[in-house]
Design an enzyme around this catalytic site. Structure first.
Site, short mmCIF file in Angstrom:
data_model
loop_
_atom_site.label_atom_id
_atom_site.label_comp_id
_atom_site.label_asym_id
_atom_site.label_seq_id
_atom_site.Cartn_x
_atom_site.Cartn_y
_atom_site.Cartn_z
N GLY A 40 11.51 -22.01 -18.36
CA GLY A 40 11.00 -21.53 -17.07
C GLY A 40 11.81 -21.98 -15.86
O GLY A 40 11.40 -21.77 -14.73
N LYS A 72 4.39 -22.38 -22.31
CA LYS A 72 3.23 -22.03 -23.15
C LYS A 72 2.30 -23.21 -23.39
O LYS A 72 2.75 -24.35 -23.57
CB LYS A 72 3.75 -21.52 -24.50
CG LYS A 72 4.61 -20.28 -24.37
CD LYS A 72 5.50 -20.07 -25.58
CE LYS A 72 6.50 -18.95 -25.31
NZ LYS A 72 7.58 -18.92 -26.30
N GLU A 118 11.12 -12.06 -27.89
CA GLU A 118 10.01 -12.13 -26.94
C GLU A 118 9.91 -10.84 -26.13
O GLU A 118 10.92 -10.33 -25.63
CB GLU A 118 10.21 -13.31 -25.99
CG GLU A 118 10.16 -14.66 -26.70
CD GLU A 118 10.12 -15.86 -25.75
OE1 GLU A 118 9.58 -16.89 -26.15
OE2 GLU A 118 10.64 -15.75 -24.61
N ARG A 158 16.31 -19.77 -32.74
CA ARG A 158 15.92 -21.04 -33.38
C ARG A 158 14.47 -20.90 -33.82
O ARG A 158 13.82 -19.90 -33.54
CB ARG A 158 16.03 -22.18 -32.37
CG ARG A 158 15.23 -21.86 -31.11
CD ARG A 158 15.14 -23.01 -30.15
NE ARG A 158 14.63 -22.57 -28.86
CZ ARG A 158 13.35 -22.41 -28.54
NH1 ARG A 158 12.43 -22.65 -29.45
NH2 ARG A 158 12.98 -22.00 -27.35
N VAL A 212 8.28 -23.90 -31.34
CA VAL A 212 7.16 -24.85 -31.40
C VAL A 212 5.94 -24.21 -32.06
O VAL A 212 5.26 -24.82 -32.89
CB VAL A 212 6.81 -25.33 -29.98
CG1 VAL A 212 5.49 -26.09 -29.95
CG2 VAL A 212 7.92 -26.22 -29.42
P1 ADP Z 1 12.34 -19.06 -20.37
O1 ADP Z 1 13.42 -18.76 -21.35
O2 ADP Z 1 12.80 -19.88 -19.20
O3 ADP Z 1 11.09 -19.58 -21.00
P2 ADP Z 1 11.41 -16.30 -20.37
O4 ADP Z 1 12.34 -15.20 -20.06
O5 ADP Z 1 11.07 -16.54 -21.80
O6 ADP Z 1 11.97 -17.65 -19.71
O7 ADP Z 1 10.05 -16.10 -19.55
C1 ADP Z 1 9.05 -17.07 -19.57
C2 ADP Z 1 7.80 -16.52 -18.92
O8 ADP Z 1 8.07 -16.12 -17.58
C3 ADP Z 1 7.22 -15.28 -19.58
O9 ADP Z 1 6.41 -15.59 -20.68
C4 ADP Z 1 6.43 -14.69 -18.42
O10 ADP Z 1 5.21 -15.36 -18.23
C5 ADP Z 1 7.31 -14.97 -17.23
N1 ADP Z 1 8.20 -13.82 -16.96
C6 ADP Z 1 9.49 -13.67 -17.30
N2 ADP Z 1 9.98 -12.48 -16.88
C7 ADP Z 1 8.97 -11.85 -16.23
C8 ADP Z 1 8.83 -10.58 -15.56
N3 ADP Z 1 9.82 -9.71 -15.47
N4 ADP Z 1 7.61 -10.29 -15.03
C9 ADP Z 1 6.59 -11.15 -15.12
N5 ADP Z 1 6.65 -12.35 -15.71
C10 ADP Z 1 7.83 -12.70 -16.28
#
Ligand code: ADP
Length: 441
Positions: free
Chosen positions: A165, A237, A275, A291, A294
């Site tokens: 995040g 999460k 994802e 990978r 968790v």
């Molecule tokens: P990271 O790799 O930093 O965990 P992610 O791309 O997996 O980032 O996104 C983590 C979370 O951020 C998602 O589960 C969602 O809650 C939020 N998120 C990411 N992109 C978007 C988007 N385009 N719109 C709304 N929420 C988003």
């Protein structure tokens, strides 16, 4: 087959991998920092080797120390676990260059997926739907402003090298864009030494739905259904479940086809996760985690597949023992992440048990939670015939779970599980906002 694995990780995931090794007849060697000398993983493993002082940069992130430890202890493979070096293309390369097996996809695959802009372009190329966004990375405000206008506000600025995040910021108005770009890029530079950012349409209340994938070196790729990880705090999460209340057979099949097409195109080997964000019954690619994750036990409970064992077998060049037809999703599983809110020493420990309850943890009376690493100390996972039974079982298990000496988020997790919002099954990634209002925090 592999005969000895160096586990380049700590905590509950190191314990999880030691257990898989033992069942597979593989020697486990845990690499530990000075802070983890007396940890459960070290105690349980066949062998253990100190790889440096407590600071992660000197130990769990120290590539030369880890590779030499594996060589000195005659390991033939290294398992990176989660976090730390698990998505480091450089580590994967150094491990293979040293003549060892890296338990994960090839270095080039990790490198490609590690750049979210490139990963997204790959998804587009293979016909996987993506969230509308900038065509590539954005560097100048003029280009970013034009892209944002086209996408439509609100937009989210994301780090190409992102994870956990970090480097992620929502922008609701054109006049804020320049400032937000600068903040996000600065944060990305600080966290990943790479300030590259890109833009996406910000979906206000989507579901976070991810598919577990397994692939072997013979071209077999299967998916193990989804996990819903919409309950998050600061994009991290907190609670994960399978199946998702937002996913029916149709959507699962469509996401599954996309997952398999993408992983096949990548020549992926091992365990990985794709994802998606889901809104109005449509799914949009977000990223691939190259990978194990968790929350993998949730999928293990509904499929009966040992994901770590299959991952190790795939890395050893063995074929998967399952085909897509073998995978039947049965019942319901739910995981609560138990985080320590401060470091300390566990003075009292009573884990829950009974039918349908699994605890993946490194805690015991006297266990130390050092201040240097991630706050995850236990994963409580339950199985139920359906969601209702699973939720009741989680409430029961949380009520039994006693940890003293370190403050944890267990009480909060119980409130989340019992909230009307969570119980209803109707929520998005902003679920916690509504749950907090409901429970009055
Ligand atoms: P990271 O790799 O930093 O965990 P992610 O791309 O997996 O980032 O996104 C983590 C979370 O951020 C998602 O589960 C969602 O809650 C939020 N998120 C990411 N992109 C978007 C988007 N385009 N719109 C709304 N929420 C988003």
């Amino acid at each position: 087959m592999i005969s000895s694995i160096l586990i380049a990780n700590r905590g509950e995931i190191a314990v999880r991998i030691v257990r898989a090794c033992r069942e597979m007849g593989i020697q486990s060697v845990v690499a530990y920092s000075d802070a983890d000398r007396h940890s459960l993983a070290v105690h349980m493993a066949d062998d253990a080797v100190c790889i440096g002082p407590p600071a992660a940069t000197d130990s769990y992130l120290n590539i030369p120390n880890l590779v030499s430890a594996a060589i000195v202890r005659h390991c033939d493979a290294i398992h990176p676990g989660v976090g730390f070096l698990s998505e480091s293309a450089r580590f994967a390369k150094e491990v293979t260059d040293a003549g060892l097996i890296f338990i994960g996809p090839p270095s080039e695959t990790i490198s490609m997926l590690g750049d979210k802009v490139v990963a997204k372009q790959t998804a587009i190329k293979h016909g996987v739907p993506v969230i509308p966004g900038s065509a590539g990375s954005v560097s100048e405000i003029s280009g970013a402003a034009a892209a944002a206008e086209e996408i439509g506000y609100p937009v989210i600025v994301k780090a190409a090298a992102g994870g956990g995040g970090k480097g992620m910021r929502i922008c609701r108005r054109p006049e804020d864009l320049a400032g937000i770009l600068q903040i996000a890029s600065g944060e990305a530079e600080k966290s990943f030494s790479d300030g590259t950012v890109y833009l996406e349409k910000y979906l206000t209340s989507p579901r976070h739905v991810e598919l577990q994938v397994l692939a072997d070196s013979f071209g077999t790729v299967v998916h193990l259904g989804e996990r819903d990880c919409s309950v998050q705090e600061n994009h991290q999460k907190l609670v994960e479940e399978s199946p998702s209340t937002a996913v029916g057979d149709d959507l699962r099949a469509r996401m599954g086809e996309d997952a398999i097409r993408m992983f096949s195109a990548l020549d992926y080997v091992g365990a990985g996760t794709i994802e998606f964000l889901v809104e109005d019954g449509k799914h949009y690619f977000m990223e691939v985690n190259a990978r194990v994750q968790v929350e993998h036990p949730v999928t293990e409970l509904v499929t009966g597949v040992d994901i770590i064992a299959e991952q190790i077998r795939a890395a050893a060049g063995e074929p998967l023992r399952i085909t897509q037809e073998d995978i039947l999703l049965r019942g319901y599983a739910l995981e609560c992440r138990i985080n320590a809110q401060a470091p300390g020493k566990v003075t009292h420990y009573y884990p829950p048990g009974g039918f349908g309850v699994r605890v993946d943890s490194f805690l015991h009376i006297g266990a130390v939670v050092p201040p240097f690493y991630d706050s995850l100390v236990a994963k409580l996972i339950v199985f139920g015939r359906d969601r209702e039974e699973g939720l009741a079982r989680m409430d029961r298990a949380l009520s039994e779970f006693e940890i003293e000496g370190i403050p944890t988020n267990m009480e909060r997790q119980r409130q989340i599980i019992n909230s009307r919002v969570f119980q209803s099954g109707v929520f998005g990634t902003d679920a916690l906002e509504y749950i907090k209002k409901e429970i009055g925090v």
